[in-house]
Design a protein around this motif. Structure first.
Motif, PDB file in Angstrom:
ATOM      1  N   ASP A   1      -4.621  11.131   2.286  1.00  0.00           N
ATOM      2  CA  ASP A   1      -3.289  10.574   1.244  1.00  0.00           C
ATOM      3  C   ASP A   1      -3.275  10.990   0.046  1.00  0.00           C
ATOM      4  OD1 ASP A   1      -2.820   8.861   3.820  1.00  0.00           O
ATOM      5  OD2 ASP A   1      -4.803   7.875   3.595  1.00  0.00           O
TER       6      ASP A   1
ATOM      7  N   THR B   1      -6.009   6.650  13.930  1.00  0.00           N
ATOM      8  CA  THR B   1      -5.708   8.029  12.991  1.00  0.00           C
ATOM      9  C   THR B   1      -7.196   8.321  12.379  1.00  0.00           C
ATOM     10  OG1 THR B   1      -5.018   6.146  11.700  1.00  0.00           O
ATOM     11  CG2 THR B   1      -3.380   7.512  12.494  1.00  0.00           C
TER      12      THR B   1
ATOM     13  N   GLU C   1       0.739  -1.040   0.157  1.00  0.00           N
ATOM     14  CA  GLU C   1      -0.129  -0.091  -0.001  1.00  0.00           C
ATOM     15  C   GLU C   1       0.867   1.261   0.159  1.00  0.00           C
ATOM     16  OE1 GLU C   1      -1.150   2.661   2.316  1.00  0.00           O
ATOM     17  OE2 GLU C   1      -3.105   1.840   2.943  1.00  0.00           O
TER      18      GLU C   1
ATOM     19  N   ASP D   1       2.673   6.096  12.852  1.00  0.00           N
ATOM     20  CA  ASP D   1       1.254   6.403  12.084  1.00  0.00           C
ATOM     21  C   ASP D   1       0.046   6.142  13.416  1.00  0.00           C
ATOM     22  OD1 ASP D   1      -0.794   7.204  10.222  1.00  0.00           O
ATOM     23  OD2 ASP D   1      -1.112   5.075  10.043  1.00  0.00           O
TER      24      ASP D   1
ATOM     25  N   ARG E   1      -9.474  11.293  12.673  1.00  0.00           N
ATOM     26  CA  ARG E   1      -9.691  12.427  11.349  1.00  0.00           C
ATOM     27  C   ARG E   1     -11.379  12.701  11.304  1.00  0.00           C
ATOM     28  NH1 ARG E   1      -6.033   8.791   7.575  1.00  0.00           N
ATOM     29  NH2 ARG E   1      -3.997   9.099   8.940  1.00  0.00           N
TER      30      ARG E   1
HETATM   31  O1  T6T Z   1      -3.973   6.856   5.906  1.00  0.00           O
HETATM   32  C1  T6T Z   1      -3.267   6.094   5.982  1.00  0.00           C
HETATM   33  C2  T6T Z   1      -2.724   5.975   7.433  1.00  0.00           C
HETATM   34  O2  T6T Z   1      -2.466   7.051   8.063  1.00  0.00           O
HETATM   35  C3  T6T Z   1      -3.988   5.287   8.338  1.00  0.00           C
HETATM   36  O3  T6T Z   1      -3.491   5.020   9.587  1.00  0.00           O
HETATM   37  C4  T6T Z   1      -4.404   3.976   7.715  1.00  0.00           C
HETATM   38  O4  T6T Z   1      -4.833   4.292   6.257  1.00  0.00           O
HETATM   39  C5  T6T Z   1      -3.657   4.670   5.512  1.00  0.00           C
HETATM   40  O5  T6T Z   1      -2.438   3.839   5.573  1.00  0.00           O
HETATM   41  C6  T6T Z   1      -3.976   4.669   4.237  1.00  0.00           C
HETATM   42  O6  T6T Z   1      -4.529   3.517   3.453  1.00  0.00           O
END
Ligand code: T6T
Length: 324
Positions: free
Chosen positions: A254, A174, A48, A125, A178
């Protein structure tokens, strides 16, 4: 374009006997023979662009600092698939694990098990609700990112109409943040109403179906906030299939190659791009600091930028990679 500045939030010095030993030699005596020069990155999902970009940054930094870095990712963004990877990695005794936990609570037990084995944990992340396990956490300011998405969408829809949030999986720290930031900011825009949050299980095809079904039930849909890559790629497909590109504005988190293409062709109106390569670099820096007995920063915040078609070429450095 608006940039949220990178800031080291809280610095805490963490020096342990094991780390001092690691800095002097390489083998850590009191952590069961762990190899302090060996790092393992465990992303949320394999293949990804967000995590590939993170891995590229981490690999380059590890090499620079004299560490080995091995990456092991689950085939789906799922705690039941990430757990056995963590358990397997513990047996290989790395000095540190850089991990993007796929669930804020379900991943706590295996990650705690790694910490108990003397392995330093750095969150890249996503993060666990339990903040006592990791020595450092590197991420965008995701609440602010959600607010920024709502402000961007407000401009695009002229501050009015019904909004849909397409989220990934509940329990992802995350994307939950958001969605929260988006809902908070929507309160400042009384002309905009919310149709609520729908989950796509981090699957673009499900996000496309959500758009089709929502348009059938709410033909006046005006805006979509897609909280991550799969949500945005799928929302764009759904909107294209429905022939509603002029009516519905998508703002997505993203910047995968497909998302960038959809921004260029007008299907997506704005992208909130993160800086996953720097998350990888900073993750390695913090892991190395922890292993070498140097000061560790507990929370490191990386850049985000809102990109539109008008300024996309100037912001191409934020586009994610499919390979290093
Ligand atoms: O948006 C990113 C990441 O920050 C989130 O935690 C999970 O999805 C992503 O990996 C994008 O697919």
């Amino acid at each position: 374009m608006r940039t949220v500045r990178r800031a080291a939030v809280l610095a805490g010095v963490m020096v342990t006997a094991a780390a001092v030993l690691a800095g002097c030699g390489g083998k850590v005596g009191d952590s069961g023979g762990a190899d302090a020069k060996k790092l393992v990155l465990i992303p949320g999902v394999a293949n990804e662009p967000f995590y590939i970009s993170m891995q590229c940054g981490a690999q380059t930094e590890a090499k620079k600092l004299g560490y080995s870095l091995n990456t092991q990712a689950p085939t789906q963004f799922d705690a039941s698939l990430q757990t056995p990877i963590v358990t397997g990695v513990i047996a290989t005794k790395p000095g540190a694990i850089l991990i993007a936990p796929t669930h804020a609570t379900a991943m706590a037990a295996p990650i705690k098990q790694a910490e108990n084995a003397g392995i330093k944990i750095v969150e890249v992340d996503t993060a666990l609700d339990d903040t006592s396990i990791a020595v450092s956490s590197i991420s965008s300011d995701n609440v602010k990112g959600g607010q920024l998405a709502a402000q961007t969408l407000a401009k695009l829809v002229g501050d009015k109409g019904s909004m849909l949030v397409i989220n990934t999986k509940a329990g992802t720290s995350t994307t939950d943040q958001r969605a929260q930031g988006f809902a908070d900011e929507l309160k400042n825009h009384p002309g905009m109403s919310s149709l609520g949050v729908q989950y796509n299980n981090n699957d673009a095809a499900q996000a496309a179906s959500i758009v089709t079904a929502t348009l059938a039930a709410h033909p006046d849909l005006a805006g979509i906030f897609a909280t991550n890559l799969s949500s945005a790629e799928g929302a764009a497909t759904g909107l294209r299939n429905a022939g509603k590109l002029g009516q519905v504005k998508i703002v997505g988190f993203d910047a995968s190659p497909q998302q960038v293409e959809d921004l260029r062709n007008g299907t997506i109106r704005a992208l909130i791009a993160q800086d996953p390569a720097t998350i990888g670099v900073d993750g390695v820096d913090q892991a190395a600091a922890a292993l070498e007995g140097k000061p560790v920063t507990r929370h490191v915040q990386t850049d985000m930028v809102s990109i539109t078609q008008a300024d996309m070429d100037a912001n191409s450095k934020y586009f994610y990679k499919s390979r290093c």
